[in-house]
Design an enzyme around this catalytic site. Sequence first.
Site, PDB file in Angstrom:
ATOM      1  N   LYS A 215       0.826  -1.216   0.000  1.00 24.42           N
ATOM      2  CA  LYS A 215       0.000   0.000   0.000  1.00 24.42           C
ATOM      3  C   LYS A 215       0.856   1.259   0.000  1.00 24.42           C
ATOM      4  O   LYS A 215       0.458   2.297  -0.562  1.00 24.42           O
ATOM      5  CB  LYS A 215      -0.966  -0.016   1.189  1.00 24.42           C
ATOM      6  N   ASP A 268      -6.086   0.276   4.969  1.00 26.38           N
ATOM      7  CA  ASP A 268      -4.818   0.993   5.028  1.00 26.38           C
ATOM      8  C   ASP A 268      -4.505   1.662   3.697  1.00 26.38           C
ATOM      9  O   ASP A 268      -3.992   2.787   3.640  1.00 26.38           O
ATOM     10  CB  ASP A 268      -3.706   0.010   5.410  1.00 26.38           C
ATOM     11  N   THR A 272      -3.897   5.699   3.260  1.00 21.68           N
ATOM     12  CA  THR A 272      -2.582   6.159   2.843  1.00 21.68           C
ATOM     13  C   THR A 272      -2.637   6.879   1.500  1.00 21.68           C
ATOM     14  O   THR A 272      -1.825   7.764   1.236  1.00 21.68           O
ATOM     15  CB  THR A 272      -1.605   4.963   2.751  1.00 21.68           C
ATOM     16  N   GLU A 305       8.779   4.986   3.839  1.00 21.40           N
ATOM     17  CA  GLU A 305       8.801   3.524   3.756  1.00 21.40           C
ATOM     18  C   GLU A 305       8.514   3.011   2.353  1.00 21.40           C
ATOM     19  O   GLU A 305       9.104   2.046   1.890  1.00 21.40           O
ATOM     20  CB  GLU A 305       7.792   2.926   4.745  1.00 21.40           C
TER      21      GLU A 305
END
Length: 371
Positions: A215, A268, A272, A305
Amino acid sequence: MTLSRIEARAVAAQAEPYGRIAVVGAGSWGTALATVARRAGREVIIWGRDPEVIEAIRDRSENPKYLPEVALPDGIEATTDMEEALSGAQAVLIVTPSTTLRDICAQMRPHLAPGTPVALCAKGIEARTGLLLGEAAAMELPGHPIGALSGPTFAKETVLGHPTAATVAFEFTYHDRLEPSKSPAARLAISMSSESFRPYISDDLVGVEIGGAVKNVIAIACGMMSGAGFAENTRAALITRGMDEMKTLAENLGGRRETVTGLSGAGDLTLTCSSTTSRNMSLGTQLGQGLKREECFDGKPVVVEGEVNSVSVMDLADRIGVTLPICEAVHAVLHEGADIPRTFRALWARPIEAEPKGMGFQFKHPFGETA
């Protein structure tokens, strides 16, 4: 609200919470999870490397470096000593960047009591090896149940008590299936439950981990398109097709497609990809606006990330032989110097496929490069 007879039977064997939880990592999300556990009534100790952060948490119930102007609950212990942090811990949450996982596990290993469950709260896939973080942690911590806590969660909102849900996933043993209330997943979920934090329980660790890792990459793609001036049609398409890439990867690794439609996947992903509060979405937006990577975030060295994950996700995809077009596009822009408009034009001009894939055919796109 009155429970139905089925619900009443289901809660008859209540899971026993863990009394003491160690949180390894004192950044924003580690601090948020320590807060969640403390509000749920647990004894909590948090470990971090930065003495100033640890002192602020321990002595002033605040973390001004990562969560400025947010009050933390009293009673959270804090230390820079790993042995002290893990002494007496009945469960451990690792909340450090995915790139440091093996090093952190090696530091923890001598101090963990036998069989102590460990939940990974960072999201990613190990670079170069293409291993899921759970696989890497299991190699470093043999004999310890390894799980994950994942979901649509911004740290500040969680600390402020906004209603939040997440998934706790551990693989279930034969005995866990006979007595689910004694499983690490159930016990940790109960341990973290409060009026504002609601965990769900899963036995599909692979599916949950894939959702959390991929994701971030899809969010960068959404940010790039948003920054380039495109709107909701584009973002909705990227979210939906990105979810399909998550399902493909999970299924090929033994996970379940349905897991990807849950909190750790669709939930998620939606969060995001919808807010520049996400560093992944923010990075993509800045790149889409034409900034060079070194100019993003006002030139500050912000760890994103998804930038790391874009490499490790492709390592994993290559290892198992699956095609992930959106992830490939993001990797090409971030790490191969590809032009954003040209890359995404090529993505939209890929062969026309069936949805669902089970129909089993595709046709050349009339505007595709290979048409």
